[in-house]
Design an enzyme around this catalytic site. Structure first.
Site, PDB file in Angstrom:
ATOM      1  N   LYS A  13     -64.545  29.591  46.389  1.00 15.97           N
ATOM      2  CA  LYS A  13     -65.662  28.638  46.365  1.00 15.97           C
ATOM      3  C   LYS A  13     -66.511  28.809  45.111  1.00 15.97           C
ATOM      4  O   LYS A  13     -66.824  27.844  44.415  1.00 15.97           O
ATOM      5  CB  LYS A  13     -66.560  28.810  47.609  1.00 15.97           C
ATOM      6  CG  LYS A  13     -65.824  28.690  48.936  1.00 15.97           C
ATOM      7  CD  LYS A  13     -66.757  28.860  50.123  1.00 15.97           C
ATOM      8  CE  LYS A  13     -67.410  30.229  50.226  1.00 15.97           C
ATOM      9  NZ  LYS A  13     -66.462  31.334  50.515  1.00 15.97           N
ATOM     10  N   ARG A  89     -73.056  27.637  57.094  1.00 16.42           N
ATOM     11  CA  ARG A  89     -72.087  28.615  57.589  1.00 16.42           C
ATOM     12  C   ARG A  89     -72.079  28.673  59.107  1.00 16.42           C
ATOM     13  O   ARG A  89     -71.315  29.450  59.680  1.00 16.42           O
ATOM     14  CB  ARG A  89     -72.483  29.989  57.051  1.00 16.42           C
ATOM     15  CG  ARG A  89     -71.573  30.520  55.941  1.00 16.42           C
ATOM     16  CD  ARG A  89     -72.186  31.814  55.450  1.00 16.42           C
ATOM     17  NE  ARG A  89     -71.257  32.676  54.808  1.00 16.42           N
ATOM     18  CZ  ARG A  89     -71.078  32.738  53.487  1.00 16.42           C
ATOM     19  NH1 ARG A  89     -71.742  31.941  52.684  1.00 16.42           N
ATOM     20  NH2 ARG A  89     -70.228  33.603  52.977  1.00 16.42           N
ATOM     21  N   ARG A 128     -62.356  41.431  43.079  1.00 14.46           N
ATOM     22  CA  ARG A 128     -63.364  40.537  42.498  1.00 14.46           C
ATOM     23  C   ARG A 128     -64.408  41.291  41.682  1.00 14.46           C
ATOM     24  O   ARG A 128     -64.910  42.321  42.082  1.00 14.46           O
ATOM     25  CB  ARG A 128     -64.066  39.784  43.638  1.00 14.46           C
ATOM     26  CG  ARG A 128     -65.367  39.110  43.212  1.00 14.46           C
ATOM     27  CD  ARG A 128     -65.778  38.007  44.131  1.00 14.46           C
ATOM     28  NE  ARG A 128     -66.139  38.413  45.471  1.00 14.46           N
ATOM     29  CZ  ARG A 128     -66.413  37.543  46.448  1.00 14.46           C
ATOM     30  NH1 ARG A 128     -66.360  36.233  46.222  1.00 14.46           N
ATOM     31  NH2 ARG A 128     -66.744  37.971  47.642  1.00 14.46           N
ATOM     32  N   ARG A 162     -69.700  43.541  43.879  1.00 15.85           N
ATOM     33  CA  ARG A 162     -70.632  43.400  45.000  1.00 15.85           C
ATOM     34  C   ARG A 162     -70.499  44.542  46.002  1.00 15.85           C
ATOM     35  O   ARG A 162     -69.401  44.981  46.302  1.00 15.85           O
ATOM     36  CB  ARG A 162     -70.390  42.071  45.717  1.00 15.85           C
ATOM     37  CG  ARG A 162     -71.003  40.905  44.965  1.00 15.85           C
ATOM     38  CD  ARG A 162     -70.519  39.579  45.468  1.00 15.85           C
ATOM     39  NE  ARG A 162     -70.509  39.459  46.931  1.00 15.85           N
ATOM     40  CZ  ARG A 162     -70.172  38.350  47.554  1.00 15.85           C
ATOM     41  NH1 ARG A 162     -69.851  37.270  46.872  1.00 15.85           N
ATOM     42  NH2 ARG A 162     -70.185  38.307  48.864  1.00 15.85           N
ATOM     43  N   ARG A 173     -66.474  40.265  57.642  1.00 17.32           N
ATOM     44  CA  ARG A 173     -66.838  38.927  57.153  1.00 17.32           C
ATOM     45  C   ARG A 173     -65.826  37.881  57.611  1.00 17.32           C
ATOM     46  O   ARG A 173     -66.189  36.743  57.912  1.00 17.32           O
ATOM     47  CB  ARG A 173     -66.986  38.949  55.631  1.00 17.32           C
ATOM     48  CG  ARG A 173     -68.322  39.598  55.224  1.00 17.32           C
ATOM     49  CD  ARG A 173     -68.273  40.184  53.834  1.00 17.32           C
ATOM     50  NE  ARG A 173     -68.104  39.187  52.810  1.00 17.32           N
ATOM     51  CZ  ARG A 173     -67.695  39.453  51.575  1.00 17.32           C
ATOM     52  NH1 ARG A 173     -67.416  40.688  51.232  1.00 17.32           N
ATOM     53  NH2 ARG A 173     -67.592  38.489  50.697  1.00 17.32           N
TER      54      ARG A 173
HETATM   55  P1  ADP Z   1     -68.497  34.931  49.888  1.00 13.82           P
HETATM   56  O1  ADP Z   1     -68.414  34.634  48.426  1.00 13.82           O
HETATM   57  O2  ADP Z   1     -67.768  36.153  50.263  1.00 13.82           O
HETATM   58  O3  ADP Z   1     -68.140  33.747  50.735  1.00 13.82           O
HETATM   59  P2  ADP Z   1     -71.379  34.717  49.720  1.00 13.82           P
HETATM   60  O4  ADP Z   1     -71.714  35.197  48.373  1.00 13.82           O
HETATM   61  O5  ADP Z   1     -71.364  33.255  49.938  1.00 13.82           O
HETATM   62  O6  ADP Z   1     -69.990  35.345  50.183  1.00 13.82           O
HETATM   63  O7  ADP Z   1     -72.345  35.378  50.790  1.00 13.82           O
HETATM   64  C1  ADP Z   1     -72.556  36.766  50.819  1.00 13.82           C
HETATM   65  C2  ADP Z   1     -73.332  37.146  52.068  1.00 13.82           C
HETATM   66  O8  ADP Z   1     -74.622  36.487  52.054  1.00 13.82           O
HETATM   67  C3  ADP Z   1     -72.707  36.707  53.389  1.00 13.82           C
HETATM   68  O9  ADP Z   1     -71.751  37.648  53.871  1.00 13.82           O
HETATM   69  C4  ADP Z   1     -73.940  36.624  54.297  1.00 13.82           C
HETATM   70  O10 ADP Z   1     -74.376  37.904  54.702  1.00 13.82           O
HETATM   71  C5  ADP Z   1     -74.996  36.061  53.358  1.00 13.82           C
HETATM   72  N1  ADP Z   1     -75.023  34.570  53.372  1.00 13.82           N
HETATM   73  C6  ADP Z   1     -74.687  33.740  52.351  1.00 13.82           C
HETATM   74  N2  ADP Z   1     -74.844  32.454  52.704  1.00 13.82           N
HETATM   75  C7  ADP Z   1     -75.275  32.465  53.991  1.00 13.82           C
HETATM   76  C8  ADP Z   1     -75.604  31.450  54.929  1.00 13.82           C
HETATM   77  N3  ADP Z   1     -75.503  30.144  54.622  1.00 13.82           N
HETATM   78  N4  ADP Z   1     -76.012  31.832  56.165  1.00 13.82           N
HETATM   79  C9  ADP Z   1     -76.101  33.135  56.500  1.00 13.82           C
HETATM   80  N5  ADP Z   1     -75.802  34.147  55.683  1.00 13.82           N
HETATM   81  C10 ADP Z   1     -75.397  33.828  54.417  1.00 13.82           C
HETATM   82  P1  ADP Z   2     -65.672  32.842  47.247  1.00  7.93           P
HETATM   83  O1  ADP Z   2     -66.851  32.347  46.469  1.00  7.93           O
HETATM   84  O2  ADP Z   2     -65.045  31.788  48.105  1.00  7.93           O
HETATM   85  O3  ADP Z   2     -65.960  34.092  48.017  1.00  7.93           O
HETATM   86  P2  ADP Z   2     -64.572  33.555  44.611  1.00  7.93           P
HETATM   87  O4  ADP Z   2     -64.608  32.294  43.837  1.00  7.93           O
HETATM   88  O5  ADP Z   2     -65.594  34.595  44.314  1.00  7.93           O
HETATM   89  O6  ADP Z   2     -64.534  33.239  46.205  1.00  7.93           O
HETATM   90  O7  ADP Z   2     -63.109  34.184  44.448  1.00  7.93           O
HETATM   91  C1  ADP Z   2     -62.766  35.459  45.005  1.00  7.93           C
HETATM   92  C2  ADP Z   2     -61.899  36.229  43.998  1.00  7.93           C
HETATM   93  O8  ADP Z   2     -60.617  35.604  43.893  1.00  7.93           O
HETATM   94  C3  ADP Z   2     -62.465  36.257  42.592  1.00  7.93           C
HETATM   95  O9  ADP Z   2     -62.170  37.518  42.027  1.00  7.93           O
HETATM   96  C4  ADP Z   2     -61.742  35.120  41.865  1.00  7.93           C
HETATM   97  O10 ADP Z   2     -61.586  35.400  40.472  1.00  7.93           O
HETATM   98  C5  ADP Z   2     -60.394  35.102  42.563  1.00  7.93           C
HETATM   99  N1  ADP Z   2     -59.842  33.749  42.735  1.00  7.93           N
HETATM  100  C6  ADP Z   2     -60.533  32.579  42.936  1.00  7.93           C
HETATM  101  N2  ADP Z   2     -59.675  31.540  43.087  1.00  7.93           N
HETATM  102  C7  ADP Z   2     -58.426  32.059  43.016  1.00  7.93           C
HETATM  103  C8  ADP Z   2     -57.098  31.482  43.098  1.00  7.93           C
HETATM  104  N3  ADP Z   2     -56.918  30.171  43.321  1.00  7.93           N
HETATM  105  N4  ADP Z   2     -56.047  32.330  42.985  1.00  7.93           N
HETATM  106  C9  ADP Z   2     -56.226  33.660  42.771  1.00  7.93           C
HETATM  107  N5  ADP Z   2     -57.445  34.251  42.685  1.00  7.93           N
HETATM  108  C10 ADP Z   2     -58.539  33.475  42.805  1.00  7.93           C
END
Ligand code: ADP
Ligand code: ADP
Ligand code: ZN
Length: 220
Positions: A13, A89, A128, A162, A173
């Site tokens: 994302k 979420r 990541r 992170r 998660r």
């Molecule tokens: P990821 O990239 O792994 O999807 P995010 O960076 O979006 O994770 O979120 C990291 C953490 O921040 C989540 O595990 C949660 O604890 C919190 N968080 C983020 N967005 C939300 C939301 N919309 N509602 C509740 N908690 C959130």
């Molecule tokens: P999210 O925001 O959904 O948690 P990220 O965009 O941070 O996910 O991506 C998670 C990890 O996977 C990062 O290290 C990113 O560089 C890698 N990544 C993202 N998209 C892809 C893909 N299509 N194939 C392989 N690795 C990916």
């Protein structure tokens, strides 16, 4: 135009939101980034969110909704177009978003589901890292900077990982995703807003699929 990127942790994302921000001039609103900024600043919200985030749980709906609503009210440039990354979420957050948007006479254009199998997510998350200066996302195996040690986007040379990207927390998660967030898929499908892309494809291919969705909405 308002687009939601929906998918499990590690689905890509953030990576795609960054692309959309650069190539389409949409403003990226990531609740995860905003919460991490709150934790770093030591604000009241940040102090409460820190432990919750570290164990892989969700912060309370009111907190997530408040930071998004505040940003929508005050945010520069959000009138042109917005990508919501990591929000909503829960169904409660989705309902609150509907209310906030209705008040502002704005509507949701599409919810893009990024489909990735659980087995791939652990590898994605454990590899990541991101640029400490601009936040650009990288991966040890799948997406290294073009020049070793130098951010492609801003040229920065410092990177961070992170605290919640450990193998243990990832499992928590994912459980939370399936329980709390996956119910949003039928919620938006029923309203004809859900579009699904194959998040298992490589990054450039996923970007193309998302571009095609935007084009089909009358905007490329
Ligand atoms: P990821 O990239 O792994 O999807 P995010 O960076 O979006 O994770 O979120 C990291 C953490 O921040 C989540 O595990 C949660 O604890 C919190 N968080 C983020 N967005 C939300 C939301 N919309 N509602 C509740 N908690 C959130
Ligand atoms: P999210 O925001 O959904 O948690 P990220 O965009 O941070 O996910 O991506 C998670 C990890 O996977 C990062 O290290 C990113 O560089 C890698 N990544 C993202 N998209 C892809 C893909 N299509 N194939 C392989 N690795 C990916
Ligand atoms: Zn950078």
């Amino acid at each position: 135009m308002i687009i939601i990127l929906l998918g499990p942790p590690g689905a890509g994302k953030g990576t795609q939101a960054e692309n959309l921000q650069r190539n389409h001039g949409l403003v990226n609103l990531s609740t995860g980034d905003m919460l991490r900024a709150a934790v770093a600043s030591g604000s009241e919200i940040g102090r409460k969110a820190k432990a919750v985030m570290e164990r892989g749980d969700l912060v309370p709906d009111e907190v997530a909704v408040a930071i998004v609503a505040e940003r929508l009210a005050a945010g520069p440039g959000t009138a042109k177009g917005l990508i919501l990354d990591g929000f909503p979420r829960t169904v409660g957050q989705a309902e609150a978003l509907d209310r906030v948007l209705a008040e502002k006479h704005r509507k949701l254009d599409a919810v893009i589901e990024m489909q990735v199998v659980d087995e791939a997510l652990v590898a994605r998350i454990s590899g990541r890292f991101s640029c400490a200066k601009c936040g650009a996302a990288y991966h040890d195996t799948f997406n290294r900077p073009k020049v070793e040690g130098k951010c492609d986007v801003c040229g920065g040379g410092e990177f961070t990982r992170r605290a919640d990207d450990s193998a243990e927390t990832v499992k928590a998660r994912l459980t939370v995703y399936h329980r709390e967030t996956a119910p949003l898929l039928p919620y938006y499908r029923a309203r004809g807003l859900l579009r699904t892309v194959d998040g298992m494809a490589e990054i450039g291919q996923v970007a193309k699929e998302i571009d095609a969705v935007l084009a089909s909405l009358g905007r490329s």
